[in-house]
Design a protein around this motif. Structure first.
Motif, PDB file in Angstrom:
ATOM      1  N   GLN A 176       0.748  -1.196  -0.046  1.00 40.84           N
ATOM      2  CA  GLN A 176      -0.020   0.170   0.023  1.00 40.84           C
ATOM      3  C   GLN A 176       0.841   1.295  -0.017  1.00 40.84           C
ATOM      4  O   GLN A 176       0.737   2.138  -0.781  1.00 40.84           O
ATOM      5  CB  GLN A 176      -0.935   0.113   1.251  1.00 40.84           C
ATOM      6  N   THR A 177       1.834   1.367   0.845  1.00 41.61           N
ATOM      7  CA  THR A 177       2.917   2.419   1.006  1.00 41.61           C
ATOM      8  C   THR A 177       3.621   2.449  -0.498  1.00 41.61           C
ATOM      9  O   THR A 177       3.712   3.697  -1.001  1.00 41.61           O
ATOM     10  CB  THR A 177       3.827   2.369   2.059  1.00 41.61           C
ATOM     11  N   ASP A 198       1.086   3.924  -2.973  1.00 39.59           N
ATOM     12  CA  ASP A 198       0.908   5.377  -2.495  1.00 39.59           C
ATOM     13  C   ASP A 198       1.819   6.281  -3.305  1.00 39.59           C
ATOM     14  O   ASP A 198       1.432   7.346  -3.859  1.00 39.59           O
ATOM     15  CB  ASP A 198       0.603   5.604  -1.270  1.00 39.59           C
ATOM     16  N   LYS A 242       1.308   6.286  -7.083  1.00 40.00           N
ATOM     17  CA  LYS A 242       0.106   6.995  -7.505  1.00 40.00           C
ATOM     18  C   LYS A 242       0.548   8.552  -7.323  1.00 40.00           C
ATOM     19  O   LYS A 242      -0.117   9.130  -7.962  1.00 40.00           O
ATOM     20  CB  LYS A 242      -1.156   6.735  -6.672  1.00 40.00           C
TER      21      LYS A 242
END
Length: 338
Positions: A224-225, A228, A231
């Protein structure tokens, strides 16, 4: 011939043990002194030969090749700039310390196929002359060595004895625990005293040993990190340990399937580094294919690498940023493409 082999074996035992008297106890002292006198001249002239006769817990067999480890991490471990830096500094710092205060404890976390097992091999290859085949490198796999919850107490006792026995035999022993996310909670706590700052536990010092835990747990938070960052248009290499370590350790501590769930190892700060392994991108999979071709003695072919890398599954489905299985299936798939 048998007598000659027996003599060589005895001499090897003497050299490896560090002294004639210790090696042949409990033979009487008078016999030991006689044997020592007879062999002193021979050992003084030819002892270097026996250092290579069989693996011993000596510097001839156990020493850190710092340059080799650095080169291997840079050239063979793809997409893991954070892990490479941590491991190089942690291992070199530990091995260069003649009097460490505690064993080195590394906990490697990340999705499957990102290089956790591979980097353990690189560490072993650059410390032990025999690499992963060394008799001082020990691997425990949860589902193989600790399969039944009903026998957890037996496993705890066995694990303690295995580690104590091997460290007694060689202080510079390495223990690798694979599939920590499948290990029964509480089992790893049984070796907590061996990871502490104690000078000795029951007469044995564990301060020069290395413990490596491998786990998929915490992989989601790492992904997830990293996603992120992607993105937000930030470069992958901008990611630092500080962006991941706190959340990773908390995630592992609170995950019942981490093998370190509510463990006192984390509570007491006995894990030196939680090492995050990032999900691999298309370019890293391509590098893996090229490296695998070279390892198999094939001529590296960029076209083959591109084709194979394109056919690997990626996620998220629309963006196709990260490889679902990292480089885990590259070796088996390569035969189909060549």
């Amino acid at each position: 011939m048998n007598r000659r082999k027996s003599s060589l074996l005895l001499l090897w035992m003497l050299v490896c043990s560090g002294g004639v008297t210790e090696a042949i106890e409990p033979i009487s002292t008078s016999i030991a002194v006689g044997m020592a006198a007879a062999l002193t001249g021979f050992l003084a002239s030819y002892q270097n030969i026996f250092y290579y006769f069989h693996e011993c817990c000596r510097p001839e067999w156990i020493y850190l090749n710092k340059t080799g480890l650095q080169v291997d991490l840079e050239a063979k471990l793809f997409g893991q700039h954070i892990a490479s830096r941590i491991i190089l500094k942690a291992v070199t710092g530990f091995m260069s310390n003649d009097n460490p205060k505690k064993p080195l404890v590394l906990s490697l976390h990340g999705w499957t196929g990102t290089g956790k097992n591979f980097v353990s091999q690189l560490i072993a290859d650059n410390i032990y002359k025999e690499g992963m085949d060394s008799s001082f490198v020990h691997i425990f796999t949860s589902e193989l060595h600790f399969p039944h919850l009903s026998q957890i107490d037996t496993y705890k006792s066995q694990l303690q004895q295995w580690i104590k026995g091997n460290v007694s035999n060689c202080a510079h022993s390495m223990f690798i625990f694979d599939e920590m996310d499948k290990m029964h909670p509480g089992l790893i706590d049984s070796i907590k005293p061996y990871l502490e700052y104690y000078e000795k536990v029951d007469g044995v010092s564990y301060r020069k040993a290395i413990f490596i835990f491998l786990s998929n747990a915490g992989g989601e938070s790492i992904i997830q990190t990293t996603l992120d960052f992607w993105k937000a248009g930030r470069d992958r290499e901008e990611l630092e340990l500080k962006h991941l370590e706190t959340e990773l350790s908390v995630s592992v501590f609170n995950n019942k399937r981490s093998g370190l769930w509510h463990t006192s190892l984390i509570d007491k700060n006995l894990v030196d580094f939680f090492v995050p392994f990032l999900p691999l991108e298309y370019r890293h999979v391509t590098q893996c294919v090229m490296a695998e071709m070279e390892a198999k003695g094939l001529q590296p072919d960029q076209n083959v690498a591109v084709q194979l890398a394109r056919d690997v599954l990626y996620f998220p489905k629309t963006e196709r940023v990260f490889s679902v299985k990292g480089c885990k299936t590259i070796a088996s798939k390569l035969d189909f493409y060549t």
